[in-house]
Write a protein that holds these residues in place. Structure first.
Motif, mmCIF file in Angstrom:
data_model
loop_
_atom_site.group_PDB
_atom_site.id
_atom_site.type_symbol
_atom_site.label_atom_id
_atom_site.label_comp_id
_atom_site.label_asym_id
_atom_site.label_seq_id
_atom_site.Cartn_x
_atom_site.Cartn_y
_atom_site.Cartn_z
ATOM 1 N N THR A 179 -1.141 1.015 -5.892
ATOM 2 C CA THR A 179 -2.028 0.270 -6.771
ATOM 3 C C THR A 179 -1.321 -1.002 -7.219
ATOM 4 O O THR A 179 -0.101 -0.999 -7.442
ATOM 5 C CB THR A 179 -2.426 1.093 -8.009
ATOM 6 O OG1 THR A 179 -1.255 1.715 -8.564
ATOM 7 C CG2 THR A 179 -3.437 2.155 -7.652
ATOM 8 N N GLU A 204 -2.647 4.254 -12.405
ATOM 9 C CA GLU A 204 -3.953 3.613 -12.549
ATOM 10 C C GLU A 204 -4.274 3.282 -13.999
ATOM 11 O O GLU A 204 -5.217 3.828 -14.588
ATOM 12 C CB GLU A 204 -5.051 4.522 -11.978
ATOM 13 C CG GLU A 204 -4.881 4.836 -10.504
ATOM 14 C CD GLU A 204 -6.017 5.677 -9.954
ATOM 15 O OE1 GLU A 204 -7.190 5.413 -10.296
ATOM 16 O OE2 GLU A 204 -5.718 6.621 -9.196
ATOM 17 N N HIS A 217 -6.616 -0.410 -5.672
ATOM 18 C CA HIS A 217 -5.908 0.319 -4.623
ATOM 19 C C HIS A 217 -5.816 -0.561 -3.380
ATOM 20 O O HIS A 217 -6.763 -1.254 -3.007
ATOM 21 C CB HIS A 217 -6.671 1.602 -4.271
ATOM 22 C CG HIS A 217 -6.617 2.640 -5.341
ATOM 23 N ND1 HIS A 217 -5.660 3.617 -5.384
ATOM 24 C CD2 HIS A 217 -7.401 2.836 -6.438
ATOM 25 C CE1 HIS A 217 -5.864 4.391 -6.432
ATOM 26 N NE2 HIS A 217 -6.916 3.936 -7.104
#
Length: 393
Positions: A292, A340, A272
């Motif tokens: 991200t 993610e 991040h």
């Protein structure tokens, strides 16, 4: 499957998967485009980055009876024990410089290209030392303006000298050949002009007594779109690896071809970062907001073009991402937009496109080049992984 293992059996950082079934299918498709002619599978530049020997074997399994390389070293490697290339397959090489390994080529039963008197003089000296005749093919410059013998007095002299050497038992003229400049541009006036010139130069040589086994000028685009150029043999290169030689007139699928290489890597890091965060050298990309980032462990040392900085497409978890900032020597970054994926997730740079991934042509567009360069430049640091090695005719 045959792959180069990482030390200790660790997962590969990156891989170029080569589907040999696609190579075989492409060769069969190309043979159908040129029925009644022989096919030379061009495997120069390590098979356009795909691996010369595995692709040569696959092409032969699909009916190729000739192999073509640029340098004599490439051709000699295919004749070496362990290459797996059948001994009866003819191999031709055409990019010679003075002092080249002529004798080794003669002893390996290669066909060598001659485009000038200096080359004829060197090959005849080597034939005397080898104690056997050389197999030579005379190259005509019909308008490309690169290698090959000029029409007119130069061609007259080369043909006469070759016939004298043939009469002495020093060589056998096995072929007459040339290469197109603009076959990927159907209708270009140079195409008809080169065909006319080739026919004239062949006719002259044959009138003088040359009896070639093959006459050939057709490269990939000519094999696909110019049947009047097929003569005795066609020489597809990029098309046998499933890439369109002329995307302006047809995609790979339009020509019935399937790209054989898929280039992928495992994400090395996912993290991040806040908005306004600079990414890679020069901070040519700055994150527009919190997001991200994914680190792809491939760079220009592996053949990823630096010209595709901020433009190259990558598929990660079903979504197209774009290179964020500059491509570095060993790595580049993609903005994952808040997604993610786990480290180790697959990042696909290009492949056939059947899973929604980018293609080599997409990367060519991003880098302002051609797909030939994209696949050929993938470096030796990227292991080749071969699938579908069985003949599967």
């Amino acid at each position: 499957m045959n792959e180069t293992d990482a030390p200790g059996g660790a997962a590969l950082r990156a891989r170029a998967e080569i589907d040999l079934a696609a190579v075989r299918a492409n060769v069969r498709t190309l043979r159908q485009r040129a029925p009644g002619t022989a096919l030379m599978a061009v495997v120069k530049a390590d098979g356009y980055g795909h691996g010369a020997a595995p692709c040569a074997r696959a092409a032969v399994e699909a009916g190729a009876t000739w192999l073509g390389t640029a340098t004599p070293q490439e051709a000699l490697a295919l004749r070496a024990p362990g290459s797996g290339v059948p001994a009866g397959v003819r191999i031709m090489c055409w990019l010679w410089t003075p002092g080249g390994p002529w004798r080794e080529a003669i002893e390996a039963d290669l066909d060598v290209s001659l485009g000038g008197r200096w080359a004829l003089d060197e090959v005849t000296r080597a034939a005397r030392l080898a104690g056997r005749p050389a197999r030579v093919q005379l190259k005509a410059d019909t308008g490309l303006g690169r290698g090959g013998c000029q029409p007119g007095d130069d061609w007259t002299e080369l043909v006469a000298a070759a016939l004298r050497a043939e009469a002495e038992g020093l060589l056998r003229v096995t072929g007459l050949w040339s290469h197109f400049a603009c076959a990927d541009e159907p209708g270009h006036p140079s195409i008809a002009a080169q065909l006319t010139r080739f026919r004239e130069m062949v006719a002259y040589a044959e009138a003088q007594g040359v009896r070639p086994e093959v006459r050939h000028i057709a490269n990939s685009p000519a094999t696909l779109t110019l049947p009047e150029s097929h003569f005795d043999l066609v020489r597809p290169g990029i098309a046998m690896y499933g890439i369109s030689p002329s995307p302006e007139i047809g995609t790979s699928a339009d020509f019935g071809l399937r790209p054989a290489m898929t280039l992928s890597a495992s994400l090395a890091l996912v993290k991040h970062v806040p908005g306004g965060h600079g990414v890679s050298y020069g901070h040519h990309y700055v994150t527009p907001g919190a997001t991200t980032l994914g680190l792809v462990p491939l760079g220009y040392a592996d053949g990823v073009p630096r010209h595709a900085s901020s433009a190259g497409p990558v598929l990660v978890e079903g979504k197209w991402r774009t290179v964020a900032g500059r491509v570095a020597m060993d790595q580049f970054v993609v903005d994952l937009g808040g997604d993610e994926p786990e480290p180790g997730a697959e990042a696909v740079l290009f492949g056939p496109g059947e899973r929604g991934e980018p293609t080599a042509e997409d990367w060519a567009q991003a880098a302002g080049t051609i797909a030939y360069e994209i696949v050929t430049r993938i470096g030796a640091r990227v292991p080749r992984v071969y699938v579908n090695e069985g003949s599967g005719r």
